[in-house]
Design an enzyme around this catalytic site. Sequence first.
Site, mmCIF file in Angstrom:
data_model
loop_
_atom_site.group_PDB
_atom_site.id
_atom_site.type_symbol
_atom_site.label_atom_id
_atom_site.label_comp_id
_atom_site.label_asym_id
_atom_site.label_seq_id
_atom_site.Cartn_x
_atom_site.Cartn_y
_atom_site.Cartn_z
ATOM 1 N N GLY A 1 20.789 59.615 32.940
ATOM 2 C CA GLY A 1 20.768 58.286 32.297
ATOM 3 C C GLY A 1 22.098 57.964 31.652
ATOM 4 O O GLY A 1 22.168 57.280 30.642
ATOM 5 N N LEU B 1 16.323 62.289 40.488
ATOM 6 C CA LEU B 1 15.619 63.246 39.607
ATOM 7 C C LEU B 1 14.181 63.504 40.067
ATOM 8 O O LEU B 1 13.500 64.368 39.527
ATOM 9 C CB LEU B 1 15.633 62.747 38.162
ATOM 10 C CG LEU B 1 17.017 62.681 37.505
ATOM 11 C CD1 LEU B 1 16.934 62.045 36.126
ATOM 12 C CD2 LEU B 1 17.647 64.071 37.387
ATOM 13 N N ALA C 1 17.448 59.722 31.042
ATOM 14 C CA ALA C 1 17.016 58.774 32.085
ATOM 15 C C ALA C 1 15.538 58.472 31.930
ATOM 16 O O ALA C 1 14.711 59.380 31.805
ATOM 17 C CB ALA C 1 17.285 59.361 33.464
ATOM 18 N N ALA C 2 15.220 57.197 31.925
ATOM 19 C CA ALA C 2 13.808 56.789 31.873
ATOM 20 C C ALA C 2 13.723 55.300 32.119
ATOM 21 O O ALA C 2 14.672 54.563 31.832
ATOM 22 C CB ALA C 2 13.210 57.095 30.496
ATOM 23 N N SER D 1 10.010 59.322 22.064
ATOM 24 C CA SER D 1 10.087 57.998 21.435
ATOM 25 C C SER D 1 9.023 57.797 20.357
ATOM 26 O O SER D 1 7.889 58.267 20.493
ATOM 27 C CB SER D 1 9.902 56.935 22.523
ATOM 28 O OG SER D 1 9.639 55.684 21.957
ATOM 29 N N GLU E 1 7.432 55.270 20.012
ATOM 30 C CA GLU E 1 6.339 54.499 20.626
ATOM 31 C C GLU E 1 5.126 55.378 20.912
ATOM 32 O O GLU E 1 4.009 54.874 21.031
ATOM 33 C CB GLU E 1 6.828 53.862 21.938
ATOM 34 C CG GLU E 1 7.831 52.741 21.755
ATOM 35 C CD GLU E 1 7.217 51.438 21.228
ATOM 36 O OE1 GLU E 1 6.077 51.133 21.580
ATOM 37 O OE2 GLU E 1 7.902 50.753 20.460
ATOM 38 N N TYR F 1 4.582 52.795 28.851
ATOM 39 C CA TYR F 1 5.814 53.517 28.498
ATOM 40 C C TYR F 1 5.490 54.638 27.515
ATOM 41 O O TYR F 1 5.908 55.786 27.696
ATOM 42 C CB TYR F 1 6.822 52.543 27.873
ATOM 43 C CG TYR F 1 8.004 53.218 27.201
ATOM 44 C CD1 TYR F 1 9.052 53.736 27.951
ATOM 45 C CD2 TYR F 1 8.070 53.339 25.803
ATOM 46 C CE1 TYR F 1 10.136 54.359 27.330
ATOM 47 C CE2 TYR F 1 9.146 53.956 25.182
ATOM 48 C CZ TYR F 1 10.177 54.463 25.952
ATOM 49 O OH TYR F 1 11.245 55.086 25.330
ATOM 50 N N HIS G 1 16.926 52.229 18.262
ATOM 51 C CA HIS G 1 18.331 52.264 17.864
ATOM 52 C C HIS G 1 19.131 51.356 18.785
ATOM 53 O O HIS G 1 18.889 51.288 19.982
ATOM 54 C CB HIS G 1 18.879 53.693 17.824
ATOM 55 C CG HIS G 1 18.551 54.502 19.034
ATOM 56 N ND1 HIS G 1 17.304 55.068 19.238
ATOM 57 C CD2 HIS G 1 19.297 54.838 20.103
ATOM 58 C CE1 HIS G 1 17.306 55.716 20.390
ATOM 59 N NE2 HIS G 1 18.505 55.584 20.947
HETATM 60 P P1 NAP Z 1 18.644 52.625 28.647
HETATM 61 O O1 NAP Z 1 19.883 51.977 28.165
HETATM 62 O O2 NAP Z 1 17.538 51.765 29.180
HETATM 63 O O3 NAP Z 1 19.056 53.664 29.786
HETATM 64 C C1 NAP Z 1 18.105 54.248 30.619
HETATM 65 C C2 NAP Z 1 18.805 55.103 31.645
HETATM 66 O O4 NAP Z 1 17.796 55.635 32.516
HETATM 67 C C3 NAP Z 1 19.788 54.323 32.529
HETATM 68 O O5 NAP Z 1 20.882 55.156 32.805
HETATM 69 C C4 NAP Z 1 18.995 54.089 33.794
HETATM 70 O O6 NAP Z 1 19.769 54.018 34.977
HETATM 71 C C5 NAP Z 1 18.155 55.358 33.847
HETATM 72 N N1 NAP Z 1 16.968 55.147 34.682
HETATM 73 C C6 NAP Z 1 15.983 54.249 34.483
HETATM 74 N N2 NAP Z 1 15.071 54.323 35.475
HETATM 75 C C7 NAP Z 1 15.528 55.287 36.316
HETATM 76 C C8 NAP Z 1 15.048 55.818 37.539
HETATM 77 N N3 NAP Z 1 13.910 55.392 38.086
HETATM 78 N N4 NAP Z 1 15.792 56.779 38.150
HETATM 79 C C9 NAP Z 1 16.931 57.235 37.582
HETATM 80 N N5 NAP Z 1 17.440 56.767 36.417
HETATM 81 C C10 NAP Z 1 16.735 55.806 35.806
HETATM 82 O O7 NAP Z 1 18.004 53.560 27.543
HETATM 83 P P2 NAP Z 1 18.680 54.109 26.176
HETATM 84 O O8 NAP Z 1 18.477 53.093 25.132
HETATM 85 O O9 NAP Z 1 20.013 54.660 26.477
HETATM 86 O O10 NAP Z 1 17.669 55.297 25.821
HETATM 87 C C11 NAP Z 1 17.879 56.618 26.314
HETATM 88 C C12 NAP Z 1 16.547 57.344 26.341
HETATM 89 O O11 NAP Z 1 15.981 57.349 25.033
HETATM 90 C C13 NAP Z 1 15.489 56.712 27.253
HETATM 91 O O12 NAP Z 1 14.751 57.761 27.817
HETATM 92 C C14 NAP Z 1 14.616 55.922 26.300
HETATM 93 O O13 NAP Z 1 13.302 55.784 26.791
HETATM 94 C C15 NAP Z 1 14.674 56.805 25.063
HETATM 95 N N6 NAP Z 1 14.503 56.109 23.783
HETATM 96 C C16 NAP Z 1 15.298 55.033 23.475
HETATM 97 C C17 NAP Z 1 15.141 54.400 22.261
HETATM 98 C C18 NAP Z 1 16.020 53.241 21.894
HETATM 99 O O14 NAP Z 1 15.720 52.570 20.886
HETATM 100 N N7 NAP Z 1 17.115 52.996 22.571
HETATM 101 C C19 NAP Z 1 14.191 54.876 21.349
HETATM 102 C C20 NAP Z 1 13.427 55.978 21.679
HETATM 103 C C21 NAP Z 1 13.598 56.609 22.897
HETATM 104 P P3 NAP Z 1 20.182 52.624 35.675
HETATM 105 O O15 NAP Z 1 21.417 52.167 34.952
HETATM 106 O O16 NAP Z 1 20.432 53.000 37.092
HETATM 107 O O17 NAP Z 1 19.026 51.684 35.495
#
Ligand code: NAP
Length: 329
Positions: A9, A60, A82-83, A126, A128, A150, A180
């Site tokens: 990710g 993955l 990644a998610a 998360s 959530e 999710y 965040h």
């Molecule tokens: P983000 O900006 O949405 O990034 C998600 C990443 O996952 C991107 O690199 C995306 O790649 C990749 N991804 C999504 N679907 C995929 C798939 N099917 N196969 C391969 N890669 C895939 O998320 P973030 O804010 O950086 O968050 C990072 C992690 O923390 C995530 O797991 C999220 O659920 C978790 N999280 C985030 C928060 C928050 O507030 N930000 C809070 C709690 C937990 P593409 O660019 O190719 O789409």
Amino acid sequence: MQKSAIITGISGQDGAYLSEQLLKKGYRVIGLVRGDNAIGIKGLQYLKIEKRVEIVECDLLDISQIIKLLIQYHPDEIYNLAAQSSVSQSFQQPIGTFQFNTLSVYNLLEAIKLVNKKIRFYQASSSEMYGKVNNLPINENSLLHPLSPYAISKASAHWICKNYRESYGIFVCCGILFNHESYLRSTNFFVKKIIQESIKISKGLQDKMTVGNIDIKRDFGYAPKYVEAMIKMMQQDEADDFIICSGKSESLRNMIYYLLDKQGIDHKKCEISDKLFRPSDIDDIYGDNTKAKSKLNWDNSMTTYQLLDLLLEEELISSVQCYLKSHTT
Ligand code: NAP
């Protein structure tokens, strides 16, 4: 010896800031992407580190590709970011969200078990997962009651991680992060959306913003600060799970009105649409970061309103830079 880390990710918000901080610490950083496209690394480009991260394509959901990678790069640490990370989108794609967000975790952990059980693993869990809350604040012992596809996928992945830690002794830690935000947040997330759209309204480029249920409350923080906690967790003597949060919740309505007031915009420019309401939602949630404070020496750095000030300023500076660039080339 130089440490190496694989980040899944890498193209997301946290992937960029985590890379920056690991590089500063002298790590070799290998970033996994699902497809070969330049858009995917725009966060790294924004931080001017795109040439210092090795980008590798990896599916993955295919364990054989992961095994090959672990043999080729022999990482010390894997940060699994990644998610499918959007709660709203998960209601549209529940099965795809569940499949990817759980099977990718199983594949990574099984590959670690087969190739090298000493590789440390970080899972992006998360807040959530707690969903229907009985007692606030949420701590590491609170009951999980997910309220979206999710959240169900993240809760399942969380238990997969605990199982690999308890059954095979693999160093697996779950960072249970609350919302965040940063400049690099995708535009489909609430804070980025209201910042971008309020700027457009203030400049006369957009008439109004349309939002869903804004009478819910969330606990917000600053992404680069939260990413620091991920690295700290991975350096502990024993793997453990940590809540990372600000400790306070704020209503989405107050946050929108704050941004509108700051830019001299009438509150009527914010319109509520029932169509944007989720089938189920969390009313109010905030966490207790005592464990992170005492064991990781980590603390949240700013209030929600300081965060909004910072993000608004960065967005404004960036829009001026884009304007200047497009008028000088
Ligand atoms: P983000 O900006 O949405 O990034 C998600 C990443 O996952 C991107 O690199 C995306 O790649 C990749 N991804 C999504 N679907 C995929 C798939 N099917 N196969 C391969 N890669 C895939 O998320 P973030 O804010 O950086 O968050 C990072 C992690 O923390 C995530 O797991 C999220 O659920 C978790 N999280 C985030 C928060 C928050 O507030 N930000 C809070 C709690 C937990 P593409 O660019 O190719 O789409």
